[in-house]
Design a protein around this motif. Structure first.
Motif, PDB file in Angstrom:
ATOM      1  N   PRO A  32       0.803  -1.285  -0.095  1.00  0.00           N
ATOM      2  CA  PRO A  32      -0.024   0.085  -0.055  1.00  0.00           C
ATOM      3  C   PRO A  32       0.956   1.284  -0.165  1.00  0.00           C
ATOM      4  O   PRO A  32       1.967   1.425   0.629  1.00  0.00           O
ATOM      5  N   SER A  33       0.483   2.320  -0.519  1.00  0.00           N
ATOM      6  CA  SER A  33       1.094   3.651  -0.764  1.00  0.00           C
ATOM      7  C   SER A  33       1.366   4.192   0.774  1.00  0.00           C
ATOM      8  O   SER A  33       0.507   3.960   1.442  1.00  0.00           O
ATOM      9  N   THR A  34       2.298   4.786   0.802  1.00  0.00           N
ATOM     10  CA  THR A  34       2.634   5.420   2.152  1.00  0.00           C
ATOM     11  C   THR A  34       2.526   7.148   2.017  1.00  0.00           C
ATOM     12  O   THR A  34       3.101   7.966   2.887  1.00  0.00           O
ATOM     13  N   ILE A  35       2.202   7.347   0.836  1.00  0.00           N
ATOM     14  CA  ILE A  35       1.994   8.913   0.621  1.00  0.00           C
ATOM     15  C   ILE A  35       0.821   9.398   1.217  1.00  0.00           C
ATOM     16  O   ILE A  35      -0.229   8.962   1.143  1.00  0.00           O
ATOM     17  N   ALA A  36       0.853  10.653   1.569  1.00  0.00           N
ATOM     18  CA  ALA A  36      -0.144  11.315   2.603  1.00  0.00           C
ATOM     19  C   ALA A  36      -1.675  11.383   1.451  1.00  0.00           C
ATOM     20  O   ALA A  36      -1.275  11.740   0.222  1.00  0.00           O
ATOM     21  N   ASP A  37      -2.536  11.166   1.991  1.00  0.00           N
ATOM     22  CA  ASP A  37      -3.660  11.511   1.403  1.00  0.00           C
ATOM     23  C   ASP A  37      -4.059  10.511   0.063  1.00  0.00           C
ATOM     24  O   ASP A  37      -4.701  10.770  -0.763  1.00  0.00           O
ATOM     25  N   THR A  38      -3.262   9.185   0.290  1.00  0.00           N
ATOM     26  CA  THR A  38      -3.341   8.342  -0.817  1.00  0.00           C
ATOM     27  C   THR A  38      -3.706   6.809  -0.187  1.00  0.00           C
ATOM     28  O   THR A  38      -3.099   6.367   0.639  1.00  0.00           O
ATOM     29  N   GLY A  39      -4.716   6.363  -0.502  1.00  0.00           N
ATOM     30  CA  GLY A  39      -5.267   5.140  -0.119  1.00  0.00           C
ATOM     31  C   GLY A  39      -4.994   4.091  -1.312  1.00  0.00           C
ATOM     32  O   GLY A  39      -4.653   4.458  -2.286  1.00  0.00           O
ATOM     33  N   SER A  40      -4.799   2.584  -0.943  1.00  0.00           N
ATOM     34  CA  SER A  40      -4.608   1.828  -1.886  1.00  0.00           C
ATOM     35  C   SER A  40      -5.461   0.713  -1.925  1.00  0.00           C
ATOM     36  O   SER A  40      -6.018   0.179  -0.786  1.00  0.00           O
ATOM     37  N   ILE A  41      -5.909  -0.248  -2.944  1.00  0.00           N
ATOM     38  CA  ILE A  41      -6.787  -0.993  -3.298  1.00  0.00           C
ATOM     39  C   ILE A  41      -6.149  -2.055  -4.178  1.00  0.00           C
ATOM     40  O   ILE A  41      -5.579  -1.799  -5.188  1.00  0.00           O
ATOM     41  N   LEU A  42      -6.106  -3.263  -3.901  1.00  0.00           N
ATOM     42  CA  LEU A  42      -5.537  -4.380  -4.799  1.00  0.00           C
ATOM     43  C   LEU A  42      -6.871  -5.335  -5.229  1.00  0.00           C
ATOM     44  O   LEU A  42      -7.658  -5.907  -4.265  1.00  0.00           O
ATOM     45  N   VAL A  43      -7.093  -5.420  -6.490  1.00  0.00           N
ATOM     46  CA  VAL A  43      -8.212  -6.353  -6.981  1.00  0.00           C
ATOM     47  C   VAL A  43      -7.516  -7.460  -8.052  1.00  0.00           C
ATOM     48  O   VAL A  43      -6.792  -7.098  -8.686  1.00  0.00           O
ATOM     49  N   GLY A  44      -8.398  -8.537  -8.039  1.00  0.00           N
ATOM     50  CA  GLY A  44      -8.119  -9.201  -9.270  1.00  0.00           C
ATOM     51  C   GLY A  44      -8.415 -10.647  -9.161  1.00  0.00           C
ATOM     52  O   GLY A  44      -8.899 -10.997  -8.118  1.00  0.00           O
ATOM     53  N   ASP A  45      -8.199 -11.319 -10.050  1.00  0.00           N
ATOM     54  CA  ASP A  45      -8.625 -12.844 -10.258  1.00  0.00           C
ATOM     55  C   ASP A  45      -6.956 -13.305  -9.624  1.00  0.00           C
ATOM     56  O   ASP A  45      -5.976 -13.569 -10.492  1.00  0.00           O
ATOM     57  N   LEU A  46      -6.964 -13.724  -8.283  1.00  0.00           N
ATOM     58  CA  LEU A  46      -5.938 -14.019  -7.759  1.00  0.00           C
ATOM     59  C   LEU A  46      -5.300 -15.600  -7.982  1.00  0.00           C
ATOM     60  O   LEU A  46      -4.527 -16.249  -7.393  1.00  0.00           O
ATOM     61  N   ASN A  47      -6.527 -16.194  -8.239  1.00  0.00           N
ATOM     62  CA  ASN A  47      -6.524 -17.784  -8.575  1.00  0.00           C
ATOM     63  C   ASN A  47      -6.168 -18.800  -7.334  1.00  0.00           C
ATOM     64  O   ASN A  47      -5.831 -19.687  -7.439  1.00  0.00           O
ATOM     65  N   ILE A  48      -6.511 -17.995  -6.230  1.00  0.00           N
ATOM     66  CA  ILE A  48      -6.523 -18.883  -4.930  1.00  0.00           C
ATOM     67  C   ILE A  48      -7.582 -18.529  -3.975  1.00  0.00           C
ATOM     68  O   ILE A  48      -7.899 -17.363  -4.038  1.00  0.00           O
ATOM     69  N   ALA A  49      -8.062 -19.639  -3.427  1.00  0.00           N
ATOM     70  CA  ALA A  49      -9.175 -19.536  -2.516  1.00  0.00           C
ATOM     71  C   ALA A  49      -8.597 -19.904  -1.100  1.00  0.00           C
ATOM     72  O   ALA A  49      -8.413 -21.000  -0.719  1.00  0.00           O
ATOM     73  N   PRO A  50      -8.283 -18.693  -0.301  1.00  0.00           N
ATOM     74  CA  PRO A  50      -7.424 -18.969   0.927  1.00  0.00           C
ATOM     75  C   PRO A  50      -8.218 -19.452   1.991  1.00  0.00           C
ATOM     76  O   PRO A  50      -7.330 -20.116   2.764  1.00  0.00           O
ATOM     77  N   LEU A  51      -9.403 -19.412   2.152  1.00  0.00           N
ATOM     78  CA  LEU A  51      -9.896 -19.639   3.339  1.00  0.00           C
ATOM     79  C   LEU A  51     -10.889 -21.000   3.272  1.00  0.00           C
ATOM     80  O   LEU A  51     -11.205 -21.398   2.146  1.00  0.00           O
ATOM     81  N   GLU A  52     -11.212 -21.810   4.343  1.00  0.00           N
ATOM     82  CA  GLU A  52     -11.840 -23.036   3.985  1.00  0.00           C
ATOM     83  C   GLU A  52     -13.416 -22.780   3.450  1.00  0.00           C
ATOM     84  O   GLU A  52     -13.683 -23.338   2.688  1.00  0.00           O
ATOM     85  N   ALA A  53     -13.907 -21.690   3.979  1.00  0.00           N
ATOM     86  CA  ALA A  53     -15.213 -21.235   3.472  1.00  0.00           C
ATOM     87  C   ALA A  53     -15.307 -20.625   1.770  1.00  0.00           C
ATOM     88  O   ALA A  53     -16.239 -20.206   1.303  1.00  0.00           O
ATOM     89  N   ASP A  54     -13.883 -20.611   1.439  1.00  0.00           N
ATOM     90  CA  ASP A  54     -14.018 -19.981  -0.041  1.00  0.00           C
ATOM     91  C   ASP A  54     -13.830 -21.123  -0.997  1.00  0.00           C
ATOM     92  O   ASP A  54     -13.767 -20.827  -2.225  1.00  0.00           O
ATOM     93  N   VAL A  55     -14.148 -22.533  -0.730  1.00  0.00           N
ATOM     94  CA  VAL A  55     -14.379 -23.474  -1.651  1.00  0.00           C
ATOM     95  C   VAL A  55     -15.636 -24.173  -1.054  1.00  0.00           C
ATOM     96  O   VAL A  55     -15.971 -24.335   0.040  1.00  0.00           O
ATOM     97  N   TRP A  56     -15.870 -25.098  -2.039  1.00  0.00           N
ATOM     98  CA  TRP A  56     -17.164 -26.025  -1.709  1.00  0.00           C
ATOM     99  C   TRP A  56     -17.097 -26.807  -0.764  1.00  0.00           C
ATOM    100  O   TRP A  56     -17.792 -27.259   0.155  1.00  0.00           O
ATOM    101  N   SER A  57     -15.940 -27.529  -0.822  1.00  0.00           N
ATOM    102  CA  SER A  57     -15.497 -28.580   0.273  1.00  0.00           C
ATOM    103  C   SER A  57     -13.843 -28.437   0.458  1.00  0.00           C
ATOM    104  O   SER A  57     -13.024 -28.758  -0.260  1.00  0.00           O
ATOM    105  N   HIS A  58     -13.553 -27.997   1.867  1.00  0.00           N
ATOM    106  CA  HIS A  58     -12.039 -27.813   2.300  1.00  0.00           C
ATOM    107  C   HIS A  58     -11.358 -28.988   1.942  1.00  0.00           C
ATOM    108  O   HIS A  58     -10.280 -29.152   1.511  1.00  0.00           O
TER     109      HIS A  58
END
Length: 268
Positions: free
Chosen positions: A141-167
């Motif tokens: 994330p940016s450290t510049i004043a008055d600047t926020g950061s967002i990261l989006v996209g197809d990261l092709n990973i389902a990290p949490l147990e509830a991010d898939v139909w069957s862990h």
């Protein structure tokens, strides 16, 4: 001041241009980040977007494969396109949007899928994916004043147990193996990124953004995965007002196997 950001792996922007235009007209995001555009820069359908008010278009594409693009109806500038693993395959685009005296830095990612075999010793595609995720540690994330950061996209990973139909059944399937999920979570935590989709939907609740083309009745079986993500810098996390997964788009004519995700912020 409201800011609506959407992300969508469209799986060929030219093939599915009618779907993208429909989505923009129905949901009116300020910014749309597309992945897997499969389109060289000089063939991107920029005119179609400008015709409906999305005058600012940033493209990082190539013929036939991969590619990302960010489309905005607010003033936008390109910050950078990063190369990962020494491969020029158009998987990242960073832009900056101005809003009410603040800047929002927006990273648009398409992480490699990784093939079918979750063994980096025998599958070069999986090795590439793991190396790519490691290099994402450098995106902060940016450290510049008055600047926020967002990261989006197809990261092709389902990290949490509830991010898939069957862990349990997915533990040895690419996208939910421990080496991938732990690697992605390490990137997020090291950068101080907030998983705002899971801020909005509790981590124990099922949440999917992708349903395989191989499933004839994808909605009834609901064997989905959360492969698409929205992260923010800590300063933007408190101003998230809503997050919506547009599940019905999976049922549109000739759909992508991913669906759009919309995040609404109220930028002070």
């Amino acid at each position: 001041m409201p800011l609506r950001i959407a992300t969508w792996n469209i799986n060929s922007v030219r093939l599915r241009l009618p779907l993208v235009l429909r989505f923009l007209e129905e949901h009116q995001p300020d910014v749309l980040c597309l992945q897997e555009t499969k389109c060289p820069n000089d063939q991107f359908p920029t005119a179609a977007f400008r015709k409906i008010g999305y005058d600012h278009v940033a493209i990082h594409g190539q013929k036939g494969y991969h590619g990302v693009a960010t489309i905005s109806r607010r003033p936008m500038s390109v910050l950078e396109t990063r190369t990962f693993c020494g491969i020029e395959d158009c998987r990242h685009l960073a832009t900056s949007v101005e809003l009410g005296g603040r800047r929002i830095h927006l990273h648009n990612f398409y992480v490699p899928a990784g093939g079918d075999e979750p063994d980096p010793e025998v599958n070069p595609k999986f090795r590439h994916k793991l190396d790519f995720v490691k290099e994402m540690h450098d995106v902060l994330p940016s450290t510049i004043a008055d600047t926020g950061s967002i990261l989006v996209g197809d990261l092709n990973i389902a990290p949490l147990e509830a991010d898939v139909w069957s862990h349990k059944q997915m533990l040895k399937v690419v996208s939910h193996t421990p080496v991938e999920t732990e690697g992605l979570e390490a990137v997020r935590k090291a950068g101080g990124w907030v998983d705002i989709m899971r801020q909005h939907v509790p981590p124990e609740e099922k949440l999917f953004t992708w349903w395989s083309y191989r499933s004839k009745d994808w909605e009834a079986s609901n064997r989905g995965r959360r492969l698409d993500h929205v992260w923010s810098s800590p300063d933007l996390s408190p101003v998230l007002k809503n997050m919506t997964v547009i599940k019905e788009a999976r049922g549109w004519e000739r759909p992508s196997d991913h669906v759009p995700v919309i995040s609404d912020f109220d930028i002070g």
